[in-house]
Each structure stands twice: as structure tokens, then as C-alpha cells.
Design a protein around this motif. Sequence first.
Motif, short mmCIF file in Angstrom:
data_model
loop_
_atom_site.label_atom_id
_atom_site.label_comp_id
_atom_site.label_asym_id
_atom_site.label_seq_id
_atom_site.Cartn_x
_atom_site.Cartn_y
_atom_site.Cartn_z
N HIS A 126 0.83 -1.21 0.00
CA HIS A 126 0.00 0.00 0.00
C HIS A 126 0.87 1.26 0.00
O HIS A 126 0.63 2.20 -0.75
CB HIS A 126 -0.88 0.05 1.26
N GLY A 127 1.89 1.26 0.89
CA GLY A 127 2.64 2.49 1.15
C GLY A 127 3.50 2.93 -0.01
O GLY A 127 3.55 4.13 -0.33
N ILE A 128 4.20 2.00 -0.65
CA ILE A 128 5.09 2.38 -1.76
C ILE A 128 4.36 2.19 -3.10
O ILE A 128 4.18 3.14 -3.86
CB ILE A 128 6.39 1.53 -1.75
N CYS A 129 3.92 0.96 -3.38
CA CYS A 129 3.32 0.67 -4.69
C CYS A 129 1.94 1.32 -4.85
O CYS A 129 1.63 1.91 -5.88
CB CYS A 129 3.20 -0.84 -4.90
N VAL A 131 0.49 3.88 -3.01
CA VAL A 131 0.55 5.34 -3.00
C VAL A 131 1.17 5.84 -4.30
O VAL A 131 0.72 6.83 -4.90
CB VAL A 131 1.34 5.86 -1.76
N GLY A 132 2.21 5.11 -4.78
CA GLY A 132 2.83 5.47 -6.05
C GLY A 132 1.85 5.38 -7.20
O GLY A 132 1.95 6.12 -8.19
N SER A 133 0.87 4.50 -7.08
CA SER A 133 -0.16 4.35 -8.11
C SER A 133 -1.33 5.32 -7.90
O SER A 133 -2.28 5.32 -8.68
CB SER A 133 -0.71 2.92 -8.10
N VAL A 134 -1.24 6.14 -6.83
CA VAL A 134 -2.35 7.00 -6.43
C VAL A 134 -3.66 6.21 -6.39
O VAL A 134 -4.69 6.63 -6.91
CB VAL A 134 -2.48 8.26 -7.31
N SER A 135 -3.56 5.02 -5.78
CA SER A 135 -4.74 4.18 -5.59
C SER A 135 -5.51 4.68 -4.39
O SER A 135 -4.95 4.82 -3.30
CB SER A 135 -4.29 2.73 -5.36
N THR A 137 -7.77 3.19 -2.71
CA THR A 137 -7.80 2.13 -1.69
C THR A 137 -6.54 2.18 -0.83
O THR A 137 -6.61 2.09 0.40
CB THR A 137 -7.90 0.76 -2.39
N VAL A 140 -6.34 5.27 1.50
CA VAL A 140 -7.18 5.05 2.68
C VAL A 140 -6.53 4.03 3.61
O VAL A 140 -6.51 4.20 4.82
CB VAL A 140 -8.60 4.59 2.26
N SER B 52 7.61 6.06 -2.69
CA SER B 52 6.40 6.03 -3.52
C SER B 52 6.51 6.97 -4.72
O SER B 52 5.93 6.69 -5.77
CB SER B 52 5.16 6.36 -2.68
N GLY B 56 6.11 5.58 -8.21
CA GLY B 56 4.99 6.20 -8.93
C GLY B 56 5.39 6.71 -10.30
O GLY B 56 4.66 6.54 -11.27
N PHE B 59 5.59 3.69 -12.52
CA PHE B 59 4.27 3.11 -12.79
C PHE B 59 3.50 3.97 -13.80
O PHE B 59 2.91 3.45 -14.75
CB PHE B 59 3.43 3.01 -11.51
N TRP B 60 3.51 5.28 -13.57
CA TRP B 60 2.72 6.17 -14.42
C TRP B 60 3.29 6.25 -15.83
O TRP B 60 2.58 6.19 -16.82
CB TRP B 60 2.64 7.57 -13.82
N ARG B 78 -0.90 -0.01 -13.00
CA ARG B 78 -0.69 0.52 -11.66
C ARG B 78 -1.24 -0.50 -10.66
O ARG B 78 -1.94 -1.43 -11.03
CB ARG B 78 -1.42 1.86 -11.51
N ARG B 79 -0.87 -0.30 -9.37
CA ARG B 79 -1.38 -1.22 -8.34
C ARG B 79 -2.69 -0.66 -7.81
O ARG B 79 -2.70 0.24 -6.97
CB ARG B 79 -0.37 -1.35 -7.19
N LEU B 80 -3.79 -1.16 -8.35
CA LEU B 80 -5.10 -0.68 -7.95
C LEU B 80 -5.90 -1.84 -7.38
O LEU B 80 -6.21 -2.80 -8.07
CB LEU B 80 -5.84 -0.07 -9.15
N PHE B 83 -11.73 -1.43 -3.16
CA PHE B 83 -11.95 -0.97 -1.79
C PHE B 83 -13.16 -1.67 -1.18
O PHE B 83 -14.20 -1.82 -1.82
CB PHE B 83 -12.20 0.55 -1.76
#
Lengths: 163, 151
Positions: A126-129, A131-135, A137, A140, B52, B56, B59-60, B78-80, B83
Amino acid sequence: MITDLLGAGMVETLFPNGISRYAIGGLLVGLGTVVIYLGTGITAGASTFLESTLSYVSNRSRFKQYRASRDWRVVFTLSIIAGAGVYALIYQGGTWVTEVAPWRLFLGGIFVGVGTRIGKGCTSGHGICGVGSVSRTSLVGVATFLVVAIITANIVAAFGVTP
Amino acid sequence: MSRHPLFMPLIIIGGLVFGFGLGFSHMARPEVVIDFLTFEDFGLLFVMFGGSIVAGLAFWTLSSTGGSAPLTGRPYTRRLKSFDKNVLLGGSVFGVGWGLSGICPGAAYASLGVGNWPILYALAGMFVGAYLQGVWRSEPAADAAAVPSDD
């Protein structure tokens, strides 16, 4: 520049150990993630290793789903250990041992094991990948574990448990 | 399922850099994480943001090209993740553990590498926790059919 904005005293208060070790370390953590992504397209997180490795000894469906990736996740984890070992050899001059009580490590570890897997990721996933993806989920998720961890650590400190 | 011969070497290189970075950042030391969470030292913000931002950018840039990875053929994405309430529930449980122990999974592996042998307590706990949630969340019927005497 940051010093000019905040004043020298403020920087020392917020960052008593400076920022270079953190910034350089963070860039390298990101770089390690990028190396794997460039070649494989995989956004690797650290906590999946826990479940994928359990698939070697358990046939539960939760663990079985990670069978395809379990071998490289073992290699990834061993490489993380080795990379930190190289750091220790070069900069640390020997081993470093924590003074945090074993019960805190073990009990905390159980919560980390449960929480990262239910919550779909850890500080790297979550923290690196994420957040880097601006996900959304992951943003949050990070906000949740960060706030709860801050509350928990301050409660533990308030009870005088050190370290 | 045959893999490209460079797949594992690349995982090793990535893991080495990742682990070296965790060691260098001092995040492999629970005390540093606890100092961060109790507002003694805000430096760890740079680890997460630094990491990140670097990730990021890659990824982008790559996902916008629509290309795929040379060693696997996987499309760059990207890692999506979806939720649901598990993100909040699991995140909260993880937060309790992180705040109590000062260690998270990747940093725990790196901590072992810097010689911090008591982190084995945390790693043992993580495996116990991951196993417990796996037992709770596995499908009972499928498990019974697959392996009757699993545990």
C-alpha cells in the motif's frame, strides 16, 4: 531551503537525525521496486510472502492462490535480507540488536500478520506501490494503519513501556 | 509456466536494492519506527514519500505507454486494489501491530539482515497471524475436499 523556511531549530526538532538517511533509503526502496516492475510488470509487496510461503505447508485455499508466485517471493525476501546485510557490513560495522521487548515484537507481529493480509497490503504494497499508483484504496489503507499505529504507539508509551 | 532466465536474477537485484535501502533508512530498526509514531523523529516520512514517488514515476510512465514487461509479457499497470471494509478492518489491525512492535513485514526481513535476531519473534508472530486469518478466511468445503488432514 527547508532550513530557511522553518528555521534551523525547527528542523533539528523534527528531524534529530537529519533527513539524508531517510531520503536516500526511501529512494533505494523505490528503486528496488522499480527494477522488478520494469522487467516483470509486478508491483511487489512484502507481506504476501507470509501467505505464499504458508502454501508450502498448508493446502488452505487462502494460501493456495499464491502458489504460482511463492518461489520468487522466497527469493525476494532472502534478497531483502541479503541487501540489508550488505548495508550492515558497509555502514554498521557489525550486528545491531533491538531493545524492544520480545513480547511486543511477537504480539505486534501477530497483529501485523492478520492485518496486512486482511487489509490487502502493508507498508510496501500500500505504502510504496499503492501510493505510487495514487490508488484510493491504498491511500485510505495507509491513512488507516498510520493513524491507528500512532494512537497505539502513544498509548504504549503512556503506560511507560520502553522500549 | 517456464520463466524467462533473467526473471529470478532481476528479483534478486530488486530485493537487494530494496533491502539495502531499508537498512540505510534505519526503518529496519523498530526503535526508529516507534520514535516516528510518537513524534520524536519525522524522518520516516521521507522513506515512504521518497519510495512512492520513485515507484509512482515508473508506474505512471510505463502504464501510460500501454506496453508490457519484457520478462513476463505482463502489461504495465498501476497497483489498484478494490476498496471494501476489509481495507479499514485490516489496516486497523495492522496499525495496532505496527504501533506495538515498530516493525512491518519488509522492514522485518531487512532487520534480520542487519543482525537483529530478536526480530525472529516478530516474524514468528507474522506467520502465526497470517496463518490464523488464512484459516478463518479459507473456504471450508474446498479445503475439506482438497486435503482432509491438513492440520
